[in-house]
Design a protein around this motif. Sequence first.
Motif, PDB file in Angstrom:
ATOM      1  N   GLY A   8      56.709  25.509  41.146  1.00  0.00           N
ATOM      2  CA  GLY A   8      56.678  24.507  42.210  1.00  0.00           C
ATOM      3  C   GLY A   8      57.795  23.500  42.005  1.00  0.00           C
ATOM      4  O   GLY A   8      57.554  22.306  42.070  1.00  0.00           O
ATOM      5  N   GLY A   9      58.975  23.972  41.686  1.00  0.00           N
ATOM      6  CA  GLY A   9      60.092  23.089  41.368  1.00  0.00           C
ATOM      7  C   GLY A   9      60.327  23.099  39.871  1.00  0.00           C
ATOM      8  O   GLY A   9      59.679  23.829  39.129  1.00  0.00           O
ATOM      9  N   PRO A  10      61.258  22.280  39.415  1.00  0.00           N
ATOM     10  CA  PRO A  10      61.623  22.327  37.993  1.00  0.00           C
ATOM     11  C   PRO A  10      60.540  21.810  37.049  1.00  0.00           C
ATOM     12  O   PRO A  10      60.556  22.116  35.870  1.00  0.00           O
ATOM     13  CB  PRO A  10      62.861  21.432  37.926  1.00  0.00           C
ATOM     14  CG  PRO A  10      62.749  20.523  39.093  1.00  0.00           C
ATOM     15  CD  PRO A  10      62.042  21.320  40.164  1.00  0.00           C
ATOM     16  N   ARG A  11      59.575  21.056  37.546  1.00  0.00           N
ATOM     17  CA  ARG A  11      58.567  20.454  36.669  1.00  0.00           C
ATOM     18  C   ARG A  11      57.186  21.091  36.760  1.00  0.00           C
ATOM     19  O   ARG A  11      56.333  20.817  35.935  1.00  0.00           O
ATOM     20  CB  ARG A  11      58.412  18.968  37.002  1.00  0.00           C
ATOM     21  CG  ARG A  11      59.638  18.167  36.759  1.00  0.00           C
ATOM     22  CD  ARG A  11      59.364  16.697  37.064  1.00  0.00           C
ATOM     23  NE  ARG A  11      60.501  15.895  36.723  1.00  0.00           N
ATOM     24  CZ  ARG A  11      60.742  15.417  35.511  1.00  0.00           C
ATOM     25  NH1 ARG A  11      59.905  15.657  34.540  1.00  0.00           N
ATOM     26  NH2 ARG A  11      61.799  14.701  35.281  1.00  0.00           N
ATOM     27  N   LEU A  12      56.940  21.874  37.771  1.00  0.00           N
ATOM     28  CA  LEU A  12      55.585  22.355  38.048  1.00  0.00           C
ATOM     29  C   LEU A  12      55.512  23.876  37.956  1.00  0.00           C
ATOM     30  O   LEU A  12      56.258  24.576  38.627  1.00  0.00           O
ATOM     31  CB  LEU A  12      55.146  21.903  39.443  1.00  0.00           C
ATOM     32  CG  LEU A  12      53.740  22.254  39.876  1.00  0.00           C
ATOM     33  CD1 LEU A  12      52.714  21.519  39.028  1.00  0.00           C
ATOM     34  CD2 LEU A  12      53.547  21.897  41.335  1.00  0.00           C
ATOM     35  N   MET A  13      54.621  24.360  37.105  1.00  0.00           N
ATOM     36  CA  MET A  13      54.344  25.776  36.983  1.00  0.00           C
ATOM     37  C   MET A  13      52.851  25.977  37.190  1.00  0.00           C
ATOM     38  O   MET A  13      52.059  25.167  36.721  1.00  0.00           O
ATOM     39  CB  MET A  13      54.725  26.303  35.591  1.00  0.00           C
ATOM     40  CG  MET A  13      56.202  26.505  35.432  1.00  0.00           C
ATOM     41  SD  MET A  13      57.186  25.318  34.492  1.00  0.00           S
ATOM     42  CE  MET A  13      56.243  23.988  34.010  1.00  0.00           C
ATOM     43  N   TYR A  14      52.498  27.049  37.906  1.00  0.00           N
ATOM     44  CA  TYR A  14      51.072  27.288  38.103  1.00  0.00           C
ATOM     45  C   TYR A  14      50.769  28.757  38.313  1.00  0.00           C
ATOM     46  O   TYR A  14      51.664  29.575  38.510  1.00  0.00           O
ATOM     47  CB  TYR A  14      50.499  26.421  39.220  1.00  0.00           C
ATOM     48  CG  TYR A  14      51.054  26.625  40.602  1.00  0.00           C
ATOM     49  CD1 TYR A  14      50.338  27.338  41.552  1.00  0.00           C
ATOM     50  CD2 TYR A  14      52.263  26.055  40.986  1.00  0.00           C
ATOM     51  CE1 TYR A  14      50.817  27.491  42.838  1.00  0.00           C
ATOM     52  CE2 TYR A  14      52.752  26.197  42.263  1.00  0.00           C
ATOM     53  CZ  TYR A  14      52.026  26.925  43.196  1.00  0.00           C
ATOM     54  OH  TYR A  14      52.511  27.078  44.451  1.00  0.00           O
ATOM     55  N   VAL A  15      49.483  29.051  38.217  1.00  0.00           N
ATOM     56  CA  VAL A  15      48.991  30.405  38.379  1.00  0.00           C
ATOM     57  C   VAL A  15      47.929  30.382  39.476  1.00  0.00           C
ATOM     58  O   VAL A  15      47.044  29.528  39.461  1.00  0.00           O
ATOM     59  CB  VAL A  15      48.348  30.940  37.069  1.00  0.00           C
ATOM     60  CG1 VAL A  15      47.909  32.393  37.237  1.00  0.00           C
ATOM     61  CG2 VAL A  15      49.296  30.793  35.895  1.00  0.00           C
ATOM     62  N   ILE A  35      45.655  26.959  38.755  1.00  0.00           N
ATOM     63  CA  ILE A  35      45.748  26.182  37.531  1.00  0.00           C
ATOM     64  C   ILE A  35      47.225  25.950  37.234  1.00  0.00           C
ATOM     65  O   ILE A  35      48.042  26.849  37.387  1.00  0.00           O
ATOM     66  CB  ILE A  35      45.025  26.883  36.357  1.00  0.00           C
ATOM     67  CG1 ILE A  35      45.043  26.007  35.117  1.00  0.00           C
ATOM     68  CG2 ILE A  35      45.586  28.267  36.095  1.00  0.00           C
ATOM     69  CD1 ILE A  35      44.105  26.485  34.012  1.00  0.00           C
ATOM     70  N   GLY A  36      47.552  24.720  36.866  1.00  0.00           N
ATOM     71  CA  GLY A  36      48.956  24.437  36.646  1.00  0.00           C
ATOM     72  C   GLY A  36      49.220  23.284  35.710  1.00  0.00           C
ATOM     73  O   GLY A  36      48.314  22.562  35.293  1.00  0.00           O
ATOM     74  N   VAL A  37      50.481  23.145  35.401  1.00  0.00           N
ATOM     75  CA  VAL A  37      50.957  22.099  34.508  1.00  0.00           C
ATOM     76  C   VAL A  37      52.195  21.468  35.140  1.00  0.00           C
ATOM     77  O   VAL A  37      52.981  22.142  35.801  1.00  0.00           O
ATOM     78  CB  VAL A  37      51.259  22.671  33.104  1.00  0.00           C
ATOM     79  CG1 VAL A  37      52.358  23.712  33.135  1.00  0.00           C
ATOM     80  CG2 VAL A  37      51.604  21.583  32.129  1.00  0.00           C
ATOM     81  N   ARG A  38      52.317  20.171  34.974  1.00  0.00           N
ATOM     82  CA  ARG A  38      53.494  19.437  35.426  1.00  0.00           C
ATOM     83  C   ARG A  38      54.115  18.772  34.203  1.00  0.00           C
ATOM     84  O   ARG A  38      53.463  17.996  33.505  1.00  0.00           O
ATOM     85  CB  ARG A  38      53.138  18.363  36.446  1.00  0.00           C
ATOM     86  CG  ARG A  38      54.365  17.636  36.959  1.00  0.00           C
ATOM     87  CD  ARG A  38      53.972  16.573  37.986  1.00  0.00           C
ATOM     88  NE  ARG A  38      55.131  16.011  38.625  1.00  0.00           N
ATOM     89  CZ  ARG A  38      55.877  15.025  38.123  1.00  0.00           C
ATOM     90  NH1 ARG A  38      55.588  14.510  36.943  1.00  0.00           N
ATOM     91  NH2 ARG A  38      56.909  14.569  38.784  1.00  0.00           N
ATOM     92  N   ILE A  39      55.369  19.100  33.953  1.00  0.00           N
ATOM     93  CA  ILE A  39      56.070  18.513  32.820  1.00  0.00           C
ATOM     94  C   ILE A  39      56.620  17.158  33.263  1.00  0.00           C
ATOM     95  O   ILE A  39      57.465  17.075  34.147  1.00  0.00           O
ATOM     96  CB  ILE A  39      57.211  19.427  32.343  1.00  0.00           C
ATOM     97  CG1 ILE A  39      56.631  20.766  31.887  1.00  0.00           C
ATOM     98  CG2 ILE A  39      58.007  18.759  31.228  1.00  0.00           C
ATOM     99  CD1 ILE A  39      57.672  21.825  31.598  1.00  0.00           C
ATOM    100  N   ASN A  40      56.113  16.103  32.660  1.00  0.00           N
ATOM    101  CA  ASN A  40      56.564  14.751  32.985  1.00  0.00           C
ATOM    102  C   ASN A  40      57.702  14.297  32.069  1.00  0.00           C
ATOM    103  O   ASN A  40      58.428  13.375  32.406  1.00  0.00           O
ATOM    104  CB  ASN A  40      55.398  13.765  32.887  1.00  0.00           C
ATOM    105  CG  ASN A  40      54.322  14.087  33.911  1.00  0.00           C
ATOM    106  OD1 ASN A  40      54.602  14.564  35.001  1.00  0.00           O
ATOM    107  ND2 ASN A  40      53.076  13.864  33.539  1.00  0.00           N
TER     108      ASN A  40
END
Length: 152
Positions: free
Chosen positions: A57-64, A14-19
Amino acid sequence: MTADAQDGVVVFHIGVRINNFRAVRSWWPVFTAMPRMLEELSQDRGSGLLGYRLLLGGPRLMYVVQYWESQEKLLTYSADQGKEHRPAWAAWNRRVREGRGKVGFWHETFVVPAGAHEAVYVNMPEFGLGEALGVIPVGRRGDRAADRLKTA
């Protein structure tokens, strides 16, 4: 070493990408809700959560990456009105719609039957599935990946 995994497992990403980093109202609630959910699950041995790892997953992507005993326990937690997930999910959905593309969300669920997963850890602390289930010497489950991947 290899994961001490005799049974099947459910792997949930599960993750989020900050756009848009300036749209803090759109993505900040995830940073406060996800740790609460993980803490709640970690304190409840019967929840079905075996373990998890927070990743970038880089500066914009966080996940678990989460490891679960069964899909039933994962789905039960996700639908339970009395737990952290349901209200956080409802609030998140509202913010995503209001944010109009400023933040992205994703999740993937993999139901892995017994014998259909394999792991090797060399010069590593317990990690991933091995951290969730514990580790044993490779030879106990077979010396080759093909030996460890035999399905029941």
